[in-house]
Design a protein around this motif. Structure first.
Motif, PDB file in Angstrom:
ATOM      1  N   PRO A   1      -6.296  10.289  15.579  1.00 47.42           N
ATOM      2  CA  PRO A   1      -6.700  11.116  15.506  1.00 47.42           C
ATOM      3  C   PRO A   1      -5.603  12.037  14.267  1.00 47.42           C
ATOM      4  O   PRO A   1      -6.046  12.002  14.689  1.00 47.42           O
ATOM      5  CB  PRO A   1      -6.624  11.993  16.720  1.00 47.42           C
ATOM      6  N   ASN A   2      -4.450  11.147  14.498  1.00 47.93           N
ATOM      7  CA  ASN A   2      -3.419  11.680  13.109  1.00 47.93           C
ATOM      8  C   ASN A   2      -3.376  10.930  11.796  1.00 47.93           C
ATOM      9  O   ASN A   2      -2.757  11.247  11.179  1.00 47.93           O
ATOM     10  CB  ASN A   2      -2.038  11.489  14.067  1.00 47.93           C
ATOM     11  N   LEU A   3      -4.014  10.266  11.830  1.00 52.24           N
ATOM     12  CA  LEU A   3      -4.075   8.782  10.602  1.00 52.24           C
ATOM     13  C   LEU A   3      -4.855   9.706   9.286  1.00 52.24           C
ATOM     14  O   LEU A   3      -6.265  10.542   9.193  1.00 52.24           O
ATOM     15  CB  LEU A   3      -5.315   7.625  10.476  1.00 52.24           C
ATOM     16  N   ARG A   4      -4.033   9.696   8.775  1.00 50.45           N
ATOM     17  CA  ARG A   4      -4.541  10.758   7.619  1.00 50.45           C
ATOM     18  C   ARG A   4      -4.955  10.050   6.056  1.00 50.45           C
ATOM     19  O   ARG A   4      -5.110   9.980   5.320  1.00 50.45           O
ATOM     20  CB  ARG A   4      -3.026  11.429   6.919  1.00 50.45           C
ATOM     21  N   ASP A   5      -3.695   8.418   6.346  1.00 45.05           N
ATOM     22  CA  ASP A   5      -2.726   7.792   5.007  1.00 45.05           C
ATOM     23  C   ASP A   5      -3.432   6.084   4.846  1.00 45.05           C
ATOM     24  O   ASP A   5      -2.761   5.533   5.931  1.00 45.05           O
ATOM     25  CB  ASP A   5      -1.882   7.976   4.373  1.00 45.05           C
ATOM     26  N   ILE A   6      -4.320   6.058   3.890  1.00 44.74           N
ATOM     27  CA  ILE A   6      -4.319   4.185   3.882  1.00 44.74           C
ATOM     28  C   ILE A   6      -3.278   4.337   2.771  1.00 44.74           C
ATOM     29  O   ILE A   6      -3.821   4.732   1.601  1.00 44.74           O
ATOM     30  CB  ILE A   6      -6.110   3.385   4.265  1.00 44.74           C
ATOM     31  N   ARG A   7      -3.389   3.041   2.984  1.00 44.38           N
ATOM     32  CA  ARG A   7      -2.592   2.462   1.821  1.00 44.38           C
ATOM     33  C   ARG A   7      -2.337   0.661   1.802  1.00 44.38           C
ATOM     34  O   ARG A   7      -1.524   0.173   2.292  1.00 44.38           O
ATOM     35  CB  ARG A   7      -0.778   2.344   1.922  1.00 44.38           C
ATOM     36  N   ASN A   8      -2.255   0.336   0.282  1.00 40.58           N
ATOM     37  CA  ASN A   8      -1.594  -1.078  -0.050  1.00 40.58           C
ATOM     38  C   ASN A   8      -0.486  -0.942  -1.162  1.00 40.58           C
ATOM     39  O   ASN A   8      -0.575  -1.307  -2.237  1.00 40.58           O
ATOM     40  CB  ASN A   8      -3.228  -1.283  -1.122  1.00 40.58           C
ATOM     41  N   VAL A   9       0.272  -0.374  -0.071  1.00 43.09           N
ATOM     42  CA  VAL A   9       1.317  -0.700  -1.095  1.00 43.09           C
ATOM     43  C   VAL A   9       2.449  -2.544  -0.269  1.00 43.09           C
ATOM     44  O   VAL A   9       2.696  -2.523   0.324  1.00 43.09           O
ATOM     45  CB  VAL A   9       2.738   0.257  -0.547  1.00 43.09           C
ATOM     46  N   PRO A  10       1.815  -3.353  -1.579  1.00 44.36           N
ATOM     47  CA  PRO A  10       1.949  -4.759  -0.727  1.00 44.36           C
ATOM     48  C   PRO A  10       3.770  -5.178  -0.792  1.00 44.36           C
ATOM     49  O   PRO A  10       5.116  -5.007  -1.500  1.00 44.36           O
ATOM     50  CB  PRO A  10       1.508  -5.408  -2.039  1.00 44.36           C
ATOM     51  N   THR A  11       3.745  -6.711   0.335  1.00 45.32           N
ATOM     52  CA  THR A  11       5.436  -7.143   0.474  1.00 45.32           C
ATOM     53  C   THR A  11       4.873  -8.323  -0.911  1.00 45.32           C
ATOM     54  O   THR A  11       5.635  -8.862  -1.475  1.00 45.32           O
ATOM     55  CB  THR A  11       5.311  -8.093   1.319  1.00 45.32           C
ATOM     56  N   TYR A  12       3.800  -9.182  -0.976  1.00 43.99           N
ATOM     57  CA  TYR A  12       3.413 -10.548  -1.433  1.00 43.99           C
ATOM     58  C   TYR A  12       1.857 -10.542  -2.165  1.00 43.99           C
ATOM     59  O   TYR A  12       1.997 -10.461  -3.578  1.00 43.99           O
ATOM     60  CB  TYR A  12       2.895 -11.149  -0.269  1.00 43.99           C
ATOM     61  N   GLY A  13       1.349  -8.947  -2.536  1.00 43.67           N
ATOM     62  CA  GLY A  13       0.238  -9.531  -3.426  1.00 43.67           C
ATOM     63  C   GLY A  13      -0.358  -8.055  -3.871  1.00 43.67           C
ATOM     64  O   GLY A  13       0.575  -7.101  -3.743  1.00 43.67           O
ATOM     65  N   ASP A  14      -0.978  -8.544  -4.804  1.00 42.74           N
ATOM     66  CA  ASP A  14      -1.705  -6.978  -5.313  1.00 42.74           C
ATOM     67  C   ASP A  14      -3.429  -6.444  -5.258  1.00 42.74           C
ATOM     68  O   ASP A  14      -3.598  -7.815  -5.055  1.00 42.74           O
ATOM     69  CB  ASP A  14      -1.673  -6.946  -6.672  1.00 42.74           C
ATOM     70  N   ALA A  15      -3.193  -5.109  -4.305  1.00 46.98           N
ATOM     71  CA  ALA A  15      -4.438  -5.313  -3.786  1.00 46.98           C
ATOM     72  C   ALA A  15      -5.982  -4.726  -4.491  1.00 46.98           C
ATOM     73  O   ALA A  15      -6.599  -5.327  -4.633  1.00 46.98           O
ATOM     74  CB  ALA A  15      -4.631  -4.107  -3.310  1.00 46.98           C
ATOM     75  N   MET A  16      -4.922  -4.998  -6.127  1.00 46.36           N
ATOM     76  CA  MET A  16      -6.534  -5.532  -6.908  1.00 46.36           C
ATOM     77  C   MET A  16      -7.417  -6.163  -7.021  1.00 46.36           C
ATOM     78  O   MET A  16      -8.203  -6.384  -7.958  1.00 46.36           O
ATOM     79  CB  MET A  16      -5.980  -4.651  -8.279  1.00 46.36           C
TER      80      MET A  16
END
Length: 336
Positions: free
Chosen positions: A59-74
């Motif tokens: 219920p409190n989820l607001r943000d999704i992120r792809n701030v990576p450790t290993y790869g580039d989400a693009m």
């Protein structure tokens, strides 16, 4: 005390291990500039994530992120499907921006929930010193296409000795191009040899990079940009922060899902899931005991937070009489 799924404010997914760059301080590489052998080249399967995420229990989820450790989400082949699936949430992607075509980026600009943080550490003559294999002109073409199509873009600039003289010029350029924010990062990351870092690619020494003159003891951001700022202060504390004062990740209520699907307290613990040969990794696995119990490919988020790790083992490891307190926890800014 256990952790409930309603304490999740942000989910950060490291959805791929593919990257087109060779940044010298990236955790993908060892000190010789070779790819860590235990890192499997893979893309996270969105269909599995869909099956094991129940939004009613978040219920409190607001943000999704792809701030990576290993790869580039693009570089994930289904990245647009990821953004579409989480269309009711703010979606942040950190990227080097040096991939795809301007046409592809123009199409990406149509996602209203998306913010793209372009990691550009300098101008044409300096960006590639750290962002090895990047193409500054291609990044600018892609960023312009994204912004001109209505996309929300920010510019993150890691400051080193070799680019610190360009900060204000880059800041002005970001305004001219239509970036919504410009953020400089001063970091002490991995400066364990003093203020220089020898850059190596596949064992071959290339040059040294030097720490910025202004740097201090902690990673810090130059301005108050809430999506990317890492310093802990009252503006970042979520409603339940005082319940878990010992953990930086809990204060942010941000949880990290690594490329293998393990739902972890923070990205700092992610590398210990790949290499069990060193002592910190063995310590982490000793605390965790049953890694598969927190794997989102095999369990729902509710099941994961009801696991022994999140009901007992993690917080027990913080106690003064614990045999194992992991170094990442000891090093946390807010560890008490």
């Amino acid at each position: 005390m256990n952790i409930a799924s309603d304490l999740i404010y942000t989910l950060n997914f490291d959805i791929t291990t593919y990257c087109n760059l060779h940044c010298p301080q990236c955790k993908r590489y060892d000190f010789n500039g070779d790819l860590i052998k235990t890192i499997e080249m893979t893309h996270m399967d969105l269909e599995t994530i869909k099956h094991n995420i129940n939004f009613d229990s978040l219920p409190n989820l607001r943000d999704i992120r792809n701030v990576p450790t290993y790869g580039d989400a693009m570089l994930h082949p289904d990245i647009k499907d990821w953004i579409e699936f989480f269309k009711n949430y703010r979606y942040l992607i950190s990227t080097n921006g040096s991939m795809r075509t301007p046409k592809w980026w123009e199409e990406l600009g149509g996602f209203e929930n998306l913010t793209v943080m372009f990691a550009i550490d300098g101008l044409e003559d300096t960006n590639e010193i750290y962002r090895i294999n990047s193409n500054y002109n291609k990044i600018m073409e892609n960023a312009k296409a994204f912004i001109n199509a209505g996309g929300n873009a920010t510019w993150q600039f890691i400051v080193f000795k070799h680019n610190e003289h360009q900060v204000e010029q880059a800041r002005k350029l970001s305004v001219d191009l239509g970036f919504g924010e410009f953020t400089t990062v001063y970091t002490d990351r991995s400066w364990f040899q003093g203020n220089t870092w020898p850059v190596r690619v596949k064992g071959e020494y290339l040059y040294d990079i030097e720490q910025a003159s202004k740097s201090d003891n902690h990673c810090r951001y130059d301005n108050e940009y809430n999506i990317s700022k890492t310093d802990v202060d009252i503006t970042m504390a979520t409603p339940h922060a005082n319940k878990y004062e010992n953990c930086f990740a809990f204060i942010r209520e941000e949880w990290f899902v690594n490329h293998q699907g393990y739902l972890l307290p923070c990205c700092q613990t992610a590398p210990y899931m790949d290499n069990n040969a060193d002592i910190p990794s063995q310590m982490w696995l000793n605390i965790l005991k049953d890694p598969e119990s927190i794997n989102i490919n095999k369990h729902t988020i509710d099941e994961i937070f009801n696991s022994e790790f999140y009901t007992h083992q993690l917080m027990d490891s913080w106690q003064n009489d614990s045999e194992w307190t992991h170094p990442s926890c000891n090093a946390c800014f807010t560890f008490k």
